[in-house]
Write a protein that holds these residues in place. Structure first.
Motif, PDB file in Angstrom:
ATOM      1  N   GLN A  75       0.618  -1.038   0.529  1.00 41.35           N
ATOM      2  CA  GLN A  75       0.119  -0.408  -0.086  1.00 41.35           C
ATOM      3  C   GLN A  75       0.516   0.758   0.257  1.00 41.35           C
ATOM      4  N   SER A  76       0.238   2.432  -0.903  1.00 45.62           N
ATOM      5  CA  SER A  76       1.046   3.533  -0.276  1.00 45.62           C
ATOM      6  C   SER A  76       1.635   3.936   0.204  1.00 45.62           C
ATOM      7  N   THR A  77       2.363   4.171   1.111  1.00 47.72           N
ATOM      8  CA  THR A  77       3.322   4.772   2.131  1.00 47.72           C
ATOM      9  C   THR A  77       3.613   5.738   2.682  1.00 47.72           C
ATOM     10  N   ASN A  78       3.507   7.157   3.813  1.00 44.00           N
ATOM     11  CA  ASN A  78       3.865   8.264   3.906  1.00 44.00           C
ATOM     12  C   ASN A  78       3.070   9.026   3.243  1.00 44.00           C
ATOM     13  N   ASN A  79       2.109   8.774   2.158  1.00 41.60           N
ATOM     14  CA  ASN A  79       1.552   9.649   1.591  1.00 41.60           C
ATOM     15  C   ASN A  79       0.178  10.421   2.164  1.00 41.60           C
ATOM     16  N   ASN A  80       0.750  10.669   3.278  1.00 41.41           N
ATOM     17  CA  ASN A  80      -0.532  10.506   4.334  1.00 41.41           C
ATOM     18  C   ASN A  80      -1.514  11.059   4.117  1.00 41.41           C
ATOM     19  N   TYR A  81      -2.531   9.429   3.570  1.00 40.65           N
ATOM     20  CA  TYR A  81      -3.444   9.248   3.350  1.00 40.65           C
ATOM     21  C   TYR A  81      -3.610   7.812   3.396  1.00 40.65           C
ATOM     22  N   GLY A  82      -4.926   7.200   4.829  1.00 42.14           N
ATOM     23  CA  GLY A  82      -5.266   6.174   4.394  1.00 42.14           C
ATOM     24  C   GLY A  82      -3.546   5.076   5.448  1.00 42.14           C
ATOM     25  N   VAL A  83      -3.780   3.778   4.941  1.00 43.75           N
ATOM     26  CA  VAL A  83      -2.605   3.373   5.781  1.00 43.75           C
ATOM     27  C   VAL A  83      -1.200   2.980   4.746  1.00 43.75           C
ATOM     28  N   ALA A  84      -0.649   2.185   5.732  1.00 50.27           N
ATOM     29  CA  ALA A  84       0.302   1.643   4.988  1.00 50.27           C
ATOM     30  C   ALA A  84       0.290   0.843   4.439  1.00 50.27           C
ATOM     31  N   GLY A  85       1.315   0.034   3.636  1.00 55.03           N
ATOM     32  CA  GLY A  85       1.995  -1.409   3.225  1.00 55.03           C
ATOM     33  C   GLY A  85       3.220  -2.379   4.435  1.00 55.03           C
ATOM     34  N   ILE A  86       3.627  -3.102   3.408  1.00 56.02           N
ATOM     35  CA  ILE A  86       4.685  -3.844   4.609  1.00 56.02           C
ATOM     36  C   ILE A  86       6.120  -3.198   3.385  1.00 56.02           C
ATOM     37  N   ALA A  87       5.831  -3.427   2.190  1.00 54.70           N
ATOM     38  CA  ALA A  87       7.500  -3.639   1.386  1.00 54.70           C
ATOM     39  C   ALA A  87       7.002  -2.112   0.292  1.00 54.70           C
ATOM     40  N   TYR A  88       6.810  -0.983   0.852  1.00 58.80           N
ATOM     41  CA  TYR A  88       5.899  -0.217   0.240  1.00 58.80           C
ATOM     42  C   TYR A  88       6.555   0.832  -1.127  1.00 58.80           C
ATOM     43  N   GLU A  89       7.271   0.009  -1.492  1.00 57.30           N
ATOM     44  CA  GLU A  89       8.798   0.495  -2.258  1.00 57.30           C
ATOM     45  C   GLU A  89       8.956  -0.488  -3.263  1.00 57.30           C
ATOM     46  N   ALA A  90       8.076  -1.522  -3.467  1.00 57.88           N
ATOM     47  CA  ALA A  90       8.390  -3.125  -4.177  1.00 57.88           C
ATOM     48  C   ALA A  90       7.395  -2.646  -5.685  1.00 57.88           C
ATOM     49  N   ASN A  91       7.110  -3.127  -6.156  1.00 56.56           N
ATOM     50  CA  ASN A  91       6.635  -3.604  -7.400  1.00 56.56           C
ATOM     51  C   ASN A  91       5.339  -4.404  -7.227  1.00 56.56           C
ATOM     52  N   ILE A  92       4.230  -4.449  -7.422  1.00 56.98           N
ATOM     53  CA  ILE A  92       2.897  -5.084  -7.795  1.00 56.98           C
ATOM     54  C   ILE A  92       3.294  -5.317  -9.136  1.00 56.98           C
ATOM     55  N   MET A  93       2.863  -6.847  -9.422  1.00 57.28           N
ATOM     56  CA  MET A  93       2.346  -7.498 -10.484  1.00 57.28           C
ATOM     57  C   MET A  93       0.870  -8.514 -10.524  1.00 57.28           C
ATOM     58  N   PRO A  94      -0.300  -7.748 -10.393  1.00 61.06           N
ATOM     59  CA  PRO A  94      -1.053  -8.241 -10.612  1.00 61.06           C
ATOM     60  C   PRO A  94      -1.357  -9.012 -11.759  1.00 61.06           C
ATOM     61  N   LEU A  95      -1.983 -10.154 -11.356  1.00 65.63           N
ATOM     62  CA  LEU A  95      -2.353 -11.933 -11.650  1.00 65.63           C
ATOM     63  C   LEU A  95      -3.229 -12.473 -11.755  1.00 65.63           C
ATOM     64  N   LYS A  96      -4.601 -11.462 -12.806  1.00 61.75           N
ATOM     65  CA  LYS A  96      -6.049 -12.129 -12.145  1.00 61.75           C
ATOM     66  C   LYS A  96      -5.959 -13.353 -12.909  1.00 61.75           C
ATOM     67  N   VAL A  97      -6.916 -14.373 -11.429  1.00 67.42           N
ATOM     68  CA  VAL A  97      -6.956 -15.918 -11.560  1.00 67.42           C
ATOM     69  C   VAL A  97      -8.075 -16.469 -11.270  1.00 67.42           C
ATOM     70  N   LEU A  98      -8.535 -15.394 -10.779  1.00 66.89           N
ATOM     71  CA  LEU A  98     -10.243 -16.130  -9.798  1.00 66.89           C
ATOM     72  C   LEU A  98     -11.187 -14.747 -10.357  1.00 66.89           C
ATOM     73  N   SER A  99     -12.141 -15.212 -10.549  1.00 71.09           N
ATOM     74  CA  SER A  99     -13.683 -14.712 -11.015  1.00 71.09           C
ATOM     75  C   SER A  99     -14.439 -14.001  -9.712  1.00 71.09           C
ATOM     76  N   ALA A 100     -15.107 -12.847 -10.340  1.00 70.49           N
ATOM     77  CA  ALA A 100     -15.623 -12.240  -9.132  1.00 70.49           C
ATOM     78  C   ALA A 100     -16.389 -12.496  -8.130  1.00 70.49           C
ATOM     79  N   PHE A 101     -15.702 -13.823  -8.639  1.00 70.10           N
ATOM     80  CA  PHE A 101     -16.867 -15.145  -7.204  1.00 70.10           C
ATOM     81  C   PHE A 101     -16.069 -15.395  -6.350  1.00 70.10           C
TER      82      PHE A 101
END
Length: 588
Positions: free
Chosen positions: A186-212
């Motif tokens: 999660q974006s961190t130190n942005n004065n908004y919301g919450v934090a993430g653990i490895a917030y300088e890492a890259n996320i690669m989104p891979l969708k394998v599950l449907s909306a259900f």
């Protein structure tokens, strides 16, 4: 006497190498502490303070009104001032002279709802952030996709894929995958919301599950291979089922061979075995904990569980809060619970570990398990190796690891990347120093022509250390020990001079083949460090050879023919030692 000299050399060498590995821990300071001995009369202390003020142009003063009984004084100064004071007359009157280090509060994100993230504090992530935030590591989130909600706006993304709809844009239509990605980065130190653990890492989104929330093994296996083929470092799978699949097992083995760490949720059926894929070899299976650190009532346990992490209980304060989307696709902060929430905690810490330089999946697994907080009497394997500890994991990972940043800083501060190395002594000293540096590389190149080998950072590091005169021994001494032998040990290169005589006469003990010989003897059977020893031997050969020509001044030998022959012979012996070491390497 011979054993004593060798012992002193080994002590100095060990100090240098430990100093090399510990650079990241060197603190910042702008002041120096002078703690005068209590048995020194006040009049004598006052007199020495006046001399310090005159000789060093400093203004000593008590640290506070409470410092007078302990005679603790503070002066402004840097590392050069610190060394000068430690070597001055005042050292005999003090208990210690040390940096007045500046300590800082551990990093606490400015995200306004960070106080709701008991889960991040429970794994001690703030201390881990002092070392790394996961920069450069890519985490593949194999899930329902990821939507770029506002609190992921600053998070870095790389190209992913939607295997459900066969398209490149892996948009979340459930909220599950976005929540998981938020825990990781999660974006961190942005004065908004919450934090993430490895917030300088890259996320690669891979969708394998449907909306259900359902998805096929074939899609999951393809996503795993996609991640491995597109430079993912970590895979998180907050999903699972009960069927064993050869296709999925082979995909995981493929990713493991390519250096990817695979993390998966243990499952939410409160059964005495993890679900697949957490149960497969080469997968780190994660059980869930509640906010009290106990096994969450829904979490699977037993076979296949490697470690436990916060998964939360309920959708309120005891859950895991991140920003995700609702059923209408609108962004909102929601608390979820489940081993699906526990797994990304581990994946995020894995990203922190990988960012320190530990790359191999089995090494990462070992770091996680060895650093976990042990749980006694865990007869049913609720916790695996224990509870996830981000701070301990990163600390264990960086122990003995040298990042390029630290290595560059070491060269900058101590070697020929330091401008003073070139400037000290003026133009007259510039050409000999340049000859030492270039000479070491020419010797390495000449050796490589006849005995081909691969250039490496360890070899280059040895060339740097040797050609600049074993600079890691500079300034070595221990206060309250007899100073003379240690100060002699710190005078091994010409530009440092002799700490006793105050000139540039070389120390024969160190202006010789002795230290390269010890390095080769100790490190020849080490796959990486032997090249550091070989490089050091070549570097010292160049250093001694140049000094034999331009400044053959050796302690006890004068500056004539005897000193010149001594330096030439030892330069030849250093090169021969490197040659012999390479031959041994080629024959093994």
């Amino acid at each position: 006497m011979k054993k004593l000299l060798v012992g002193l050399v080994l002590l100095g060498l060990c100090f240098g190498l430990f100093n090399f590995k510990g650079l990241a821990s060197q603190g910042e300071f702008e002041e120096i502490v002078l703690d005068f001995r209590e048995d020194i009369p006040i009049a004598q202390i006052d007199n020495q303070l006046r001399v310090i003020a005159q000789q060093f142009n400093l203004a000593p003063q008590l640290n506070s009104i409470f410092s007078k009984p302990d005679n603790v004084y503070i002066v402004k100064g840097d590392r050069a001032t610190l060394k000068a004071l430690r070597r001055s007359f005042v050292a005999k009157s003090t208990e210690y002279i040390e940096p007045n280090y500046i300590y800082n509060a551990l990093e606490v994100p400015n995200d306004p709802d960070y106080n709701k993230q008991w889960n991040l504090r429970s794994i001690k992530v703030e201390s881990a952030w002092d070392e790394t935030k996961g920069n450069g590591v890519t985490v593949a989130v194999i899930d329902t996709g990821v939507s770029r909600v506002p609190d992921l706006k600053q998070t870095k993304f790389v190209r992913g894929y939607d295997f459900v709809n066969n398209r490149e844009t892996a948009i979340d239509d459930s909220g599950h995958g976005t929540h998981v990605a938020g825990t990781i980065a999660q974006s961190t130190n942005n004065n908004y919301g919450v934090a993430g653990i490895a917030y300088e890492a890259n996320i690669m989104p891979l969708k394998v599950l449907s909306a259900f929330g359902g998805g096929t093994v074939a899609d999951i296996a393809e996503a795993i291979k996609f991640a491995a083929d597109h430079n993912a470092d970590v895979i998180n799978m907050s999903l699972g089922g009960g069927g064993d699949s050869h296709l999925l097992k082979e995909a995981i083995a493929y990713a493991h061979r390519k250096g990817v760490v695979v993390v998966a949720a243990a499952g939410n059926a409160n059964k005495n075995s993890a679900s697949y894929p957490a149960r497969y070899p080469h997968v780190i299976g994660v059980a869930a904990l509640d906010s009290a650190g106990e096994k969450a009532p829904y979490s699977n346990f037993g076979a296949g569980v490697d470690i436990s992490a916060p998964g939360g209980v309920g959708t309120g304060a005891g859950g895991i809060v991140q920003e995700t989307i609702n059923s209408k696709g609108q962004a909102m902060f929601v608390s979820f619970q489940g081993t699906s929430m526990a797994a990304p905690h581990v994946a995020g810490v894995v990203a922190l570990i990988k960012a320190t330089g530990v790359k191999e999946p089995d090494q990462v697994r070992s770091v996680l398990k060895k650093s976990a907080m042990r749980v006694k009497n865990d007869t049913l394997n609720h916790y695996g190796a224990g509870q996830l500890d981000a701070a301990a994991a990163v600390k264990l990972a960086v122990r003995g690891q040298i990042s390029f940043r630290d290595f560059f800083r070491w060269l900058r501060d101590s070697g020929y990347l330091n401008p003073r190395f070139w400037i000290d002594g003026g133009a007259v000293a510039f050409l000999p120093k340049l000859a030492m540096v270039l000479g070491s590389y020419l010797l390495a190149w000449f050796l490589r022509v006849y005995f081909p080998f691969t250039w490496s950072w360890s070899l280059l590091g040895g060339l740097v250390a040797g050609s600049s005169g074993l600079f890691f021994l500079r300034g070595f001494y221990i206060f309250d020990f007899p100073q003379v032998p240690f100060r002699i040990m710190g005078s091994s290169i010409p530009e440092m001079g002799n700490m006793i005589a105050g000139n540039n006469i070389l120390n024969p003990l160190f202006a010789s083949v002795l230290i390269p010989f010890i390095l080769v003897a100790l490190l020849l059977n080490k796959p990486v460090w032997k090249w550091f020893a070989i490089g050091t031997a070549l570097g010292v050969a160049a250093c001694l050879g140049v000094n034999a020509v331009v400044s053959p001044a050796v302690w006890g030998m004068g500056s004539g023919a005897i000193a010149r022959v001594f330096l030439f012979i030892n330069a030849l012996m250093c090169y021969s030692l490197a040659l012999l070491a390479v031959k041994v390497e080629r024959s093994t």
